[in-house]
Design a protein around this motif. Sequence first.
Motif, PDB file in Angstrom:
ATOM      1  N   PHE A  93      -7.927  21.163  -3.988  1.00 37.04           N
ATOM      2  CA  PHE A  93      -9.255  20.537  -4.012  1.00 37.04           C
ATOM      3  C   PHE A  93      -9.155  19.045  -4.309  1.00 37.04           C
ATOM      4  O   PHE A  93      -9.803  18.213  -3.655  1.00 37.04           O
ATOM      5  CB  PHE A  93     -10.138  21.205  -5.069  1.00 37.04           C
ATOM      6  N   ILE A  94      -8.347  18.691  -5.319  1.00 32.68           N
ATOM      7  CA  ILE A  94      -8.242  17.296  -5.739  1.00 32.68           C
ATOM      8  C   ILE A  94      -7.612  16.438  -4.651  1.00 32.68           C
ATOM      9  O   ILE A  94      -8.081  15.321  -4.370  1.00 32.68           O
ATOM     10  CB  ILE A  94      -7.440  17.189  -7.057  1.00 32.68           C
ATOM     11  N   VAL A  95      -6.560  16.930  -4.036  1.00 37.65           N
ATOM     12  CA  VAL A  95      -5.917  16.179  -2.949  1.00 37.65           C
ATOM     13  C   VAL A  95      -6.896  15.973  -1.801  1.00 37.65           C
ATOM     14  O   VAL A  95      -6.971  14.881  -1.209  1.00 37.65           O
ATOM     15  CB  VAL A  95      -4.651  16.911  -2.459  1.00 37.65           C
ATOM     16  N   ALA A  96      -7.674  17.011  -1.476  1.00 32.15           N
ATOM     17  CA  ALA A  96      -8.638  16.907  -0.376  1.00 32.15           C
ATOM     18  C   ALA A  96      -9.739  15.892  -0.687  1.00 32.15           C
ATOM     19  O   ALA A  96     -10.074  15.044   0.153  1.00 32.15           O
ATOM     20  CB  ALA A  96      -9.238  18.278  -0.094  1.00 32.15           C
ATOM     21  N   ILE A  97     -10.288  15.965  -1.899  1.00 35.90           N
ATOM     22  CA  ILE A  97     -11.406  15.079  -2.263  1.00 35.90           C
ATOM     23  C   ILE A  97     -10.949  13.636  -2.398  1.00 35.90           C
ATOM     24  O   ILE A  97     -11.536  12.723  -1.802  1.00 35.90           O
ATOM     25  CB  ILE A  97     -12.054  15.556  -3.581  1.00 35.90           C
ATOM     26  N   THR A  98      -9.912  13.397  -3.185  1.00 32.75           N
ATOM     27  CA  THR A  98      -9.446  12.024  -3.388  1.00 32.75           C
ATOM     28  C   THR A  98      -8.853  11.440  -2.115  1.00 32.75           C
ATOM     29  O   THR A  98      -8.987  10.239  -1.854  1.00 32.75           O
ATOM     30  CB  THR A  98      -8.409  11.957  -4.521  1.00 32.75           C
ATOM     31  N   GLY A  99      -8.196  12.283  -1.324  1.00 28.04           N
ATOM     32  CA  GLY A  99      -7.645  11.799  -0.064  1.00 28.04           C
ATOM     33  C   GLY A  99      -8.729  11.371   0.908  1.00 28.04           C
ATOM     34  O   GLY A  99      -8.556  10.412   1.670  1.00 28.04           O
ATOM     35  N   PHE A 100      -9.855  12.061   0.867  1.00 25.51           N
ATOM     36  CA  PHE A 100     -10.979  11.713   1.738  1.00 25.51           C
ATOM     37  C   PHE A 100     -11.631  10.408   1.279  1.00 25.51           C
ATOM     38  O   PHE A 100     -12.059   9.600   2.103  1.00 25.51           O
ATOM     39  CB  PHE A 100     -12.005  12.848   1.725  1.00 25.51           C
ATOM     40  N   ILE A 101     -11.718  10.206  -0.042  1.00 33.18           N
ATOM     41  CA  ILE A 101     -12.355   8.988  -0.583  1.00 33.18           C
ATOM     42  C   ILE A 101     -11.429   7.788  -0.445  1.00 33.18           C
ATOM     43  O   ILE A 101     -11.815   6.727   0.073  1.00 33.18           O
ATOM     44  CB  ILE A 101     -12.733   9.194  -2.062  1.00 33.18           C
ATOM     45  N   ASP A 102     -10.193   7.943  -0.941  1.00 37.70           N
ATOM     46  CA  ASP A 102      -9.217   6.846  -0.887  1.00 37.70           C
ATOM     47  C   ASP A 102      -7.828   7.456  -1.015  1.00 37.70           C
ATOM     48  O   ASP A 102      -7.459   7.972  -2.067  1.00 37.70           O
ATOM     49  CB  ASP A 102      -9.461   5.848  -2.023  1.00 37.70           C
ATOM     50  N   ILE A 103      -7.053   7.413   0.037  1.00 33.60           N
ATOM     51  CA  ILE A 103      -5.745   8.066   0.083  1.00 33.60           C
ATOM     52  C   ILE A 103      -4.798   7.518  -0.981  1.00 33.60           C
ATOM     53  O   ILE A 103      -3.877   8.208  -1.420  1.00 33.60           O
ATOM     54  CB  ILE A 103      -5.113   7.907   1.486  1.00 33.60           C
ATOM     55  N   SER A 104      -5.028   6.280  -1.443  1.00 40.98           N
ATOM     56  CA  SER A 104      -4.143   5.681  -2.447  1.00 40.98           C
ATOM     57  C   SER A 104      -4.314   6.320  -3.826  1.00 40.98           C
ATOM     58  O   SER A 104      -3.482   6.136  -4.706  1.00 40.98           O
ATOM     59  CB  SER A 104      -4.388   4.171  -2.541  1.00 40.98           C
TER      60      SER A 104
ATOM     61  N   ALA B 236      -5.486   1.444  -8.174  1.00 37.71           N
ATOM     62  CA  ALA B 236      -5.248   2.772  -7.607  1.00 37.71           C
ATOM     63  C   ALA B 236      -4.064   3.468  -8.276  1.00 37.71           C
ATOM     64  O   ALA B 236      -4.072   4.692  -8.447  1.00 37.71           O
ATOM     65  CB  ALA B 236      -5.005   2.651  -6.102  1.00 37.71           C
ATOM     66  N   GLU B 237      -3.033   2.698  -8.660  1.00 37.39           N
ATOM     67  CA  GLU B 237      -1.855   3.304  -9.291  1.00 37.39           C
ATOM     68  C   GLU B 237      -2.220   3.931 -10.634  1.00 37.39           C
ATOM     69  O   GLU B 237      -1.779   5.048 -10.952  1.00 37.39           O
ATOM     70  CB  GLU B 237      -0.750   2.260  -9.478  1.00 37.39           C
ATOM     71  N   ILE B 238      -3.005   3.240 -11.435  1.00 41.23           N
ATOM     72  CA  ILE B 238      -3.424   3.784 -12.729  1.00 41.23           C
ATOM     73  C   ILE B 238      -4.318   5.006 -12.521  1.00 41.23           C
ATOM     74  O   ILE B 238      -4.156   6.019 -13.205  1.00 41.23           O
ATOM     75  CB  ILE B 238      -4.167   2.715 -13.551  1.00 41.23           C
ATOM     76  N   CYS B 239      -5.230   4.926 -11.571  1.00 44.36           N
ATOM     77  CA  CYS B 239      -6.125   6.056 -11.310  1.00 44.36           C
ATOM     78  C   CYS B 239      -5.348   7.260 -10.806  1.00 44.36           C
ATOM     79  O   CYS B 239      -5.683   8.410 -11.127  1.00 44.36           O
ATOM     80  CB  CYS B 239      -7.193   5.653 -10.298  1.00 44.36           C
ATOM     81  N   ASN B 240      -4.319   7.021 -10.022  1.00 49.45           N
ATOM     82  CA  ASN B 240      -3.443   8.111  -9.598  1.00 49.45           C
ATOM     83  C   ASN B 240      -2.784   8.763 -10.801  1.00 49.45           C
ATOM     84  O   ASN B 240      -2.678   9.999 -10.883  1.00 49.45           O
ATOM     85  CB  ASN B 240      -2.378   7.579  -8.636  1.00 49.45           C
ATOM     86  N   ASN B 241      -2.336   7.959 -11.741  1.00 44.30           N
ATOM     87  CA  ASN B 241      -1.720   8.494 -12.962  1.00 44.30           C
ATOM     88  C   ASN B 241      -2.728   9.247 -13.815  1.00 44.30           C
ATOM     89  O   ASN B 241      -2.388  10.234 -14.482  1.00 44.30           O
ATOM     90  CB  ASN B 241      -1.094   7.358 -13.778  1.00 44.30           C
TER      91      ASN B 241
END
Length: 209
Positions: free
Chosen positions: A20-31, A110-115
């Motif tokens: 779910f998270i990969v799908a949602i965040t990938g749709f909003i911003d792949i980074s 984006a790097e911090i948000c990814n973390n």
Amino acid sequence: FQNIKKFIIYLLSCNLSEIFIVAITGFIDISLTLLPLQILFINLVTDVFPALALGMGKESPLIMKYPPRDPASPVIDSKDWRKIVLYASVMTAVVTIACFYCYYSLNLGAEICNNVIFFSLAFSQIFHVLNMYSGNATFIKNEITQNIYVWAAIIISSFILIVIEFIEPLVKVLSLVPMNKEVWMIIFIAAVSPVIIIQILKKIFYPKN
């Protein structure tokens, strides 16, 4: 049988939340989305110990109060699938909100948000094991909280997540970046909140199961 069921529900709900998270965040911003090695690390390191601990637990002290199980019934029935989707949705919602708050409100990179996603999801999945107790028990006293292997798994998995911040090869492999206390507080809240929310929802939708 109950241990096998808990093991499966735990792992499926954790893995579904990742999807779910990969799908949602990938749709909003792949980074923003989880990286493949981060997903692999969560699945192989932080999820394994709690899942194994569930398989080694003793039975619920209330087990004799349950009606007999139909031998023809599947291990995971429709009610269990609804639980899996519910658990995964709660973890997904909380972790995604934490990420978007950091990204849009705090204007973090984006790097911090990814973390934030990586650590929030990893810790929330570790603590999610506490939701796996039988419905007739209480959150404080049940077969999960009385399972010493569960507490060992939580400590070991949490320790690994904390230590990787200080191991340079893993920092590079997992694309980790330094984060301040405010961000870590957001991660902590995002990790603990699903347990609280799921406990409330369990009392509403599954008071006796």
